[in-house]
Scaffold this motif. Sequence first.
Motif, mmCIF file in Angstrom:
data_model
loop_
_atom_site.group_PDB
_atom_site.id
_atom_site.type_symbol
_atom_site.label_atom_id
_atom_site.label_comp_id
_atom_site.label_asym_id
_atom_site.label_seq_id
_atom_site.Cartn_x
_atom_site.Cartn_y
_atom_site.Cartn_z
ATOM 1 N N ILE A 48 -11.291 -54.478 38.288
ATOM 2 C CA ILE A 48 -10.833 -55.828 37.934
ATOM 3 C C ILE A 48 -9.333 -55.829 37.672
ATOM 4 O O ILE A 48 -8.599 -56.709 38.148
ATOM 5 N N TYR A 80 -6.831 -56.125 40.496
ATOM 6 C CA TYR A 80 -6.530 -57.433 41.078
ATOM 7 C C TYR A 80 -5.217 -58.015 40.544
ATOM 8 O O TYR A 80 -4.640 -58.918 41.154
ATOM 9 N N ILE A 114 -15.706 -60.097 43.273
ATOM 10 C CA ILE A 114 -15.348 -60.455 41.899
ATOM 11 C C ILE A 114 -16.587 -60.875 41.126
ATOM 12 O O ILE A 114 -16.788 -60.468 39.970
ATOM 13 N N SER A 166 -14.021 -52.195 35.111
ATOM 14 C CA SER A 166 -12.793 -52.730 34.508
ATOM 15 C C SER A 166 -11.557 -52.288 35.282
ATOM 16 O O SER A 166 -10.620 -53.077 35.474
#
Length: 290
Positions: free
Chosen positions: A29, A32, A7, A26
């Motif tokens: 991310i 997640y 992260i 992106s």
Amino acid sequence: MQETKEISALFNLLDDPDQEVFSTVSDRIVDYGRGIIPNLENLWENTLSEEVQERIEMLIHKLHYNDLTKDFTDWKSNPYHDLLFGSLLVAKYQYPDLATAPVLQELERIRRNVWLELNSFLTSLEQANVISSIVYNYYNLKGVEMGYNNPDDFFIHKVIESKKGNALSNGVLYLLLCELLDINVKAINIPKQFILAYFHNDYDQYEGSINPQHKIHFYIDAISGQIFSHKDIESYFKRISVPITPFYFQPMSHKRIIQLQLEELAKCFENPKFQYKYDELMALSKLLDE
């Protein structure tokens, strides 16, 4: 979410000028899920770059939108299509952290005030007048013309907070009260209008041989609570040069009402800066149509 090395590495790449790199970062991310939103919010607070802050904001929005898409999919799959829950989902597009409890409490307060004034001896017109008196006079709900400069006019919680909404949002509030009070008021398909109709108690909308217009007592303008007669509606059809057919008097489904909310709300974002919001809202509407 605990910030892992991956992260941290992804966050360090958020300022990468290469669009392909940023797109890959992106996507990872977003994979997640919403659990990473607090991490992103913390990063936003500790970032000086406006460009990176804008990228973070778009990532948070995308995470919320993905969740909202799942919620709408679940709502669509539920055969009941609860109108209040659907309206709250529409509001959550712009207000993802919306607290629903105050909305439910205020709706119940209005319902109770109306219920206290109703009794079984009232005619349908008298019942409608009681609702309108409480909602538009005592509660002081105001109506505004359907415009697209203020998205808040479309959101049920903002209508309850500000006591101001357009025909669509005021109409949804009126419909919710009628459902809670077991009063047979429905939205119908009058062209270019959001009009409510007070149906006879014995009307069965699934009985295809019955012209629904023949089962309507009168009509209600949700902006002001004003009552319209059959003659008023027929005059409107003449004015817009549209022939009257039974379709226009059929009750709208809850799903169609929510679709209409999404489609009308989307018009607030018809400009290049917010084109993505227009596209997202129309995608949600299409999702309900599939």
